[in-house]
Enzyme design. Structure first.
Site, PDB file in Angstrom:
ATOM      1  N   ASP A  10       1.085  -1.139   0.084  1.00 57.24           N
ATOM      2  CA  ASP A  10      -0.005  -0.166  -0.058  1.00 57.24           C
ATOM      3  C   ASP A  10       0.908   1.209  -0.079  1.00 57.24           C
ATOM      4  OD1 ASP A  10      -2.410   1.820   0.400  1.00 57.24           O
ATOM      5  OD2 ASP A  10      -1.843   1.848   2.241  1.00 57.24           O
ATOM      6  N   CYS A 184     -11.004   3.502  -0.407  1.00 55.00           N
ATOM      7  CA  CYS A 184      -9.807   3.936  -0.121  1.00 55.00           C
ATOM      8  C   CYS A 184      -9.414   3.104   1.088  1.00 55.00           C
ATOM      9  CB  CYS A 184      -9.423   5.183   0.321  1.00 55.00           C
ATOM     10  SG  CYS A 184      -8.041   5.849   1.127  1.00 55.00           S
ATOM     11  N   HIS A 186      -7.697   3.411   3.722  1.00 54.45           N
ATOM     12  CA  HIS A 186      -7.842   4.032   5.062  1.00 54.45           C
ATOM     13  C   HIS A 186      -9.262   4.022   5.600  1.00 54.45           C
ATOM     14  CE1 HIS A 186      -3.814   5.793   4.246  1.00 54.45           C
ATOM     15  NE2 HIS A 186      -3.864   6.474   5.329  1.00 54.45           N
TER      16      HIS A 186
HETATM   17  N1  DGL Z   1      -4.428   3.736   0.724  1.00 59.33           N
HETATM   18  C1  DGL Z   1      -4.755   4.792  -0.428  1.00 59.33           C
HETATM   19  C2  DGL Z   1      -5.666   4.157  -1.318  1.00 59.33           C
HETATM   20  O1  DGL Z   1      -6.420   3.156  -0.891  1.00 59.33           O
HETATM   21  C3  DGL Z   1      -4.920   6.015  -0.115  1.00 59.33           C
HETATM   22  C4  DGL Z   1      -4.036   6.792   0.486  1.00 59.33           C
HETATM   23  C5  DGL Z   1      -3.194   7.690  -0.479  1.00 59.33           C
HETATM   24  O2  DGL Z   1      -3.489   8.711  -1.186  1.00 59.33           O
HETATM   25  O3  DGL Z   1      -2.034   7.163  -0.736  1.00 59.33           O
HETATM   26  O4  DGL Z   1      -6.082   4.667  -2.211  1.00 59.33           O
END
Ligand code: DGL
Length: 265
Positions: A10, A184, A186
């Site tokens: 990630d 996303c 997060h």
């Molecule tokens: N983990 C990223 C996603 O799933 C989001 C964070 C980023 O902007 O890198 O898109």
């Protein structure tokens, strides 16, 4: 039995939500996780840059003899999944297809909502994936970049987060969205705050969904490592407070510490 590790990556901490789901569902699997915290965020970068970063990380994970690659980042899945699949022969799986499939299976009404980074929204990948699985469905997307910062800040159950959820989601909720993909990695950490504001929305957590897909693919390809004693190695390109906090939240003090690993072309 195949005891080679799964490679998961990630842009930073978000993929730990995916890693946790895979670990819970497949406790026998060895895992190598890489979070690119030094080059985070990916969501505001160009596609070319995200593809380059994803390729560099893939090369590293291949050098560690992984049996499957899991792109635990929506932005990287949107930008690089097809390219990496064309370039490398190992099985590669990304969060977007898993999320799209689950939204169709659990569809309430005829609209699917997606919240994601700007890069993921602009790629149109969720729209394409959902429409190819259930044509006729309307897909309403919103970029929710501030959610990424709120997660990083640890404001998971906070009035500001609930206020931000209202701001991002009120309109698509009024338009009838009751199935919402957390596009996303997060965002699963904000589930409670979102549900406090919109209890009638069914949230699709792509981590839960991709864990099931990983299990099915391992079985199909005869790559499983059964049992409960899988080992996890965590790497990050920068050891930040945020990734340390998340590591503690998900994996406690047990297991390996996060190790710093710089990756570049
Ligand atoms: N983990 C990223 C996603 O799933 C989001 C964070 C980023 O902007 O890198 O898109």
């Amino acid at each position: 039995m195949d005891d080679r590790p799964l490679g998961i990556f990630d842009s930073g901490i978000g993929g730990l939500t995916v890693c946790k789901e895979i670990r819970d569902l497949l406790p026998g699997e060895n895992i190598i996780y890489f979070g690119d915290t030094a080059r985070f965020p990916y969501g505001t970068r160009s596609i070319d840059t995200v593809v380059r970063y994803s390729r560099e990380i893939t090369e590293y994970l291949l050098s560690r003899n992984v049996k499957m690659l899991v792109i635990a980042c929506n932005t990287a899945s949107a930008a690089a999944l097809d390219i990496l699949r064309a370039e490398y022969s190992l099985p590669i799986i990304g969060v977007i297809d898993a999320g799209a499939r689950a939204s169709c299976d659990r569809l309430k009404g005829n609209k699917v909502g997606v919240i994601a980074t700007r890069a993921t929204v602009n790629s149109g990948s969720y729209v394409k994936a959902v429409k190819s699985l259930c044509p006729g469905i309307e897909v309403l997307q919103r970029h929710a970049t501030i959610f990424v910062s709120l997660t990083e800040e640890g404001w998971l159950d906070d009035e500001i987060t609930r206020m931000t959820a209202r701001r991002y989601l009120k309109e698509i909720h009024e338009q009838g969205v009751r199935t919402l993909i957390l596009g996303c990695t997060h965002f699963p950490l904000l589930k409670k705050a979102i549900l406090d504001e919109f209890p009638d929305i069914d949230l699709i957590d792509t981590g839960v969904e991709i864990a099931r897909e990983v299990r099915a693919l391992l079985k199909e390809k005869n790559l499983e490592n059964e049992g409960t004693a899988g080992h996890i190695e965590l790497y990050a390109s920068d050891i930040t407070d945020t990734i340390q906090r998340l590591k503690l939240m998900f994996f406690g003090r047990d297991g390996s510490e996060i190790q710093k690993l710089e990756i570049s072309g």
